[in-house]
Design an enzyme around this catalytic site. Structure first.
Site, PDB file in Angstrom:
ATOM      1  CD  GLU A  91      -2.573   0.883   2.716  1.00  0.00           C
ATOM      2  OE1 GLU A  91      -3.495   0.014   2.780  1.00  0.00           O
ATOM      3  OE2 GLU A  91      -2.280   1.579   3.724  1.00  0.00           O
ATOM      4  CE1 TYR A 103       7.696  -0.120  -2.789  1.00  0.00           C
ATOM      5  CE2 TYR A 103       5.627   1.313  -2.524  1.00  0.00           C
ATOM      6  CZ  TYR A 103       6.798   0.791  -2.006  1.00  0.00           C
ATOM      7  OH  TYR A 103       7.343   1.320  -0.598  1.00  0.00           O
TER       8      TYR A 103
END
Length: 142
Positions: A91, A103
């Protein structure tokens, strides 16, 4: 790396929201499913339950950012998942552009949004982006 040091690094890296405390870090470290990936200037806390992995947090000292530490921690984590995970989740705040790019480089894609999830000390709250990476046949692939 002690829970107090983890909390110190987390507070330095996450200045826009409430950082995790030493007690919270210690509680996570007590879990048999949580792994600490330490670095002198940062760390990652990860969790693996059955074949689902999660990056709980990744923090790098702001004075040491943009030097490959986050990338190294991500590679270490993903290498550890070889043949162990079918999916990995994390997250990230929607306004954290450098983390989102990191990411994405490691194969994660946005699958969901939690509106106004991160309470900010100043300015508007930030959405949380849920990102996922699937591993074919339980093996990571770069």
């Amino acid at each position: 790396m002690t829970p107090a040091r983890l909390a110190e690094l987390h507070a330095a890296a996450f200045t826009h929201e409430r950082p995790w405390t030493a007690d919270e870090m210690g509680g996570l470290l007590d879990s048999p499913h949580v792994t600490l990936l330490p670095h002198p200037h940062g760390f990652a806390l990860t969790r693996l339950i059955l074949d689902e992995a999660e990056l709980l947090t990744l923090a790098v000292d702001p004075a040491q950012q943009r030097q490959g530490i986050g990338d190294s921690l991500m590679r270490t984590w993903l290498d550890q998942l070889e043949s162990r995970a079918a999916t990995a989740f994390l997250e990230v705040a929607a306004d954290n552009t450098p983390a989102r790019a990191l990411y994405h480089r490691h194969g994660f894609a946005v699958i969901s949004t939690r509106p106004a999830y991160y309470r900010r000390t100043q300015g508007p709250d930030a959405d949380a982006l849920i990102m996922q990476r699937c591993f074919p046949y339980g093996k990571p692939r770069d």
